[in-house]
Design an enzyme around this catalytic site. Structure first.
Site, PDB file in Angstrom:
ATOM      1  N   ARG A 261       0.804  -1.211   0.000  1.00  0.00           N
ATOM      2  CA  ARG A 261       0.000   0.000   0.000  1.00  0.00           C
ATOM      3  C   ARG A 261       0.850   1.280   0.000  1.00  0.00           C
ATOM      4  O   ARG A 261       0.571   2.219  -0.747  1.00  0.00           O
ATOM      5  CB  ARG A 261      -0.868   0.003   1.265  1.00  0.00           C
ATOM      6  N   CYS A 328     -25.891  -4.803  -9.189  1.00  0.00           N
ATOM      7  CA  CYS A 328     -27.137  -5.107  -8.466  1.00  0.00           C
ATOM      8  C   CYS A 328     -26.878  -5.568  -7.041  1.00  0.00           C
ATOM      9  O   CYS A 328     -27.087  -6.737  -6.709  1.00  0.00           O
ATOM     10  CB  CYS A 328     -27.932  -6.162  -9.226  1.00  0.00           C
ATOM     11  N   GLU A 329     -26.357  -4.690  -6.224  1.00  0.00           N
ATOM     12  CA  GLU A 329     -26.130  -4.944  -4.803  1.00  0.00           C
ATOM     13  C   GLU A 329     -26.299  -3.611  -4.091  1.00  0.00           C
ATOM     14  O   GLU A 329     -25.790  -2.594  -4.563  1.00  0.00           O
ATOM     15  CB  GLU A 329     -24.683  -5.394  -4.529  1.00  0.00           C
TER      16      GLU A 329
HETATM   17  C1  LIG Z   1      -0.399  -8.001   2.586  1.00  0.00           C
HETATM   18  C2  LIG Z   1       0.991  -8.248   3.006  1.00  0.00           C
HETATM   19  C3  LIG Z   1       1.964  -7.258   2.853  1.00  0.00           C
HETATM   20  C4  LIG Z   1       1.678  -5.878   2.319  1.00  0.00           C
HETATM   21  O1  LIG Z   1       0.837  -5.154   3.138  1.00  0.00           O
HETATM   22  P1  LIG Z   1       0.647  -3.573   2.895  1.00  0.00           P
HETATM   23  O2  LIG Z   1      -0.285  -3.180   3.967  1.00  0.00           O
HETATM   24  O3  LIG Z   1       0.075  -3.398   1.542  1.00  0.00           O
HETATM   25  O4  LIG Z   1       1.969  -2.938   3.023  1.00  0.00           O
HETATM   26  C5  LIG Z   1       3.253  -7.574   3.209  1.00  0.00           C
HETATM   27  N1  LIG Z   1       3.572  -8.791   3.710  1.00  0.00           N
HETATM   28  C6  LIG Z   1       2.650  -9.763   3.883  1.00  0.00           C
HETATM   29  C7  LIG Z   1       3.075 -11.070   4.405  1.00  0.00           C
HETATM   30  C8  LIG Z   1       1.335  -9.525   3.539  1.00  0.00           C
HETATM   31  O5  LIG Z   1       0.433 -10.481   3.721  1.00  0.00           O
END
Ligand SMILES: *Cc1c(COP(=O)(O)O)cnc(C)c1O
Length: 402
Positions: A261, A328-329
């Site tokens: 993210r 349709c939700e």
């Molecule tokens: C989902 C995930 C991430 C990434 O998470 P972000 O919140 O997008 O940074 C990193 N490591 C593992 C093991 C994950 O499951």
């Protein structure tokens, strides 16, 4: 970014990604760990478009993958096998075997049963499997319960005592090589103290293992750094780095991060067009051509995304309403109770911000809607990085059975 131009050229709905933003985020984080051995393993699940992965690979990133499909995407996009990690609570045998064959950096093991599977498969292949163990430090990350992963009540990882046992077992196995340790306590983290606390616990475990002659080389702190969707106060990369480094004194480890993210969310925009507006009683609805099948986060997590309206009107008057899609939700919405321009017309643009992570990747074909196209903006130019799915594409796996 010129949303109007992009919408005219490629049609809506679409995803638009600012590759300059991706690069800026990557560099900020990398810079924060300057002087230390570090690897940013981009969490491919956040946005797995090949061109996005390639962008990070070109900057020197590795990849954190949660399926063999993601591992293969990362390789195809140019990530080196020795910079790829394979995580996830439920890996199939064929996925483990292929990951071993591809020679990735390590498999991140999440349970005792999985460790035994990896060992058996490595034995059959007559090789030694590099592994890390995902430790669940039982720390409340203070985030949304759906994206919290570091508590014993979550399905992820093993507790510290089990982890010790598994490291000793791996150390004594000719087919397992425990090179890393891993934790990931949740997503959209905005508090530093849970990260510091988790890192401290895991670092102490590494010290304990050292005494047993088990030498951990990779200290994988997971991902989860939060971003600003509205007015959150977010963690600065420098403070993040200091919080982790402060727990590592005396340890000579390579720090691995797995941000998803943080790298992509705020570089992405979901651009849709106004179809109609209507009122039911005094409730106002703006109906747009983008929907929950294209961007699921509002419906799934009740997630807030900033929404921008691009109109030709000169009036700045607004009134409250919901921005909804054609699916349709009743749960199909992009935003609720938002201030919407009073004068808004068919064809005006509705741009959802912070859509670069967990956007397109969570999309589906629900209601037989083709997946939208993805556009990159880089060095002042726009280019398609994934075509819009047309009707033939949508039915191609079914027609031969008619
Ligand atoms: C989902 C995930 C991430 C990434 O998470 P972000 O919140 O997008 O940074 C990193 N490591 C593992 C093991 C994950 O499951």
């Amino acid at each position: 970014m010129d949303f109007t131009k992009v919408a005219q050229k490629y049609g809506t709905p679409l995803y638009l990604y600012d590759f300059g933003h991706f690069e800026k985020q990557y560099r900020k984080l990398k810079e924060a760990f300057r002087g230390r051995k570090s690897l940013i393993a981009y969490a491919v699940k956040a946005n797995s478009n090949l061109s996005v992965i390639k962008k990070f690979a070109d900057l020197g990133a590795g990849a954190d993958c949660v399926s063999i499909g993601e591992v293969k995407r990362a390789l195809r996009a140019g990530v080196k096998n020795y910079n790829i990690i394979f995580s996830g609570v439920g890996k199939r045998d064929d996925e483990i075997e292929e990951a071993l064959r591809l020679g990735i950096l390590f498999i991140n093991v999440e349970s005792e049963a999985e460790l035994k599977r990896v060992e058996t498969i490595a034995k059959d292949m007559e090789i030694e499997a590099r592994i890390s163990i995902r430790v669940n430090p039982n720390i409340d990350p203070q985030t949304h319960p759906y994206i919290s992963t570091g508590l014993h009540q979550n399905k992820f990882g093993v507790d510290i005592e089990t982890a010790k046992k598994l490291y000793i077992y791996s150390h004594n196995s000719p087919h397992l090589n425990p090179v890393g340790i891993h934790f990931h306590i949740g997503s959209q983290l905005t508090q530093l103290s849970p990260i510091r606390e988790a890192s401290e616990k895991i670092a102490n475990l590494v010290r304990h293992l050292q005494v047993l002659d088990i030498d951990i080389k990779f200290f994988d702190v997971g991902g989860g750094i939060g971003i600003q969707y509205s007015d959150e106060v977010v963690i600065e990369p420098y403070d993040y780095a200091q919080a982790i480094l402060s727990t590592l004194s005396g340890l000579d480890v390579t720090i691995i991060m797995e941000p998803g993210r943080y790298l992509t969310a705020n570089g992405g925009y979901f651009v849709s067009s106004v179809l109609y507006e209507k009122s039911n009683g005094d409730k106002r609805f703006l109906i747009v051509d983008g929907a929950m099948n294209d961007l699921l986060r509002p419906s799934l997590y009740n997630a807030y995304h900033k929404i921008e309206f691009i109109t030709n009107s000169t009036s700045s008057e607004t009134s409250k309403g919901d921005i909804v899609g054609p699916v349709c939700e009743s749960g199909d919405f992009l935003g609720k109770d938002r201030e919407i321009p009073k004068e808004i017309e068919h064809g005006d643009l509705v741009v959802v911000h912070s859509a670069g992570a967990y956007g397109f990747v969570m999309s589906s074909n629900y209601n037989s809607r083709g997946r939208v196209c993805e556009i990159a903006f880089e060095n002042g130019e726009y280019r398609v990085i994934r075509e819009r799915e047309d009707f033939e594409k949508l039915i191609e796996l079914e027609t031969k059975f008619l």
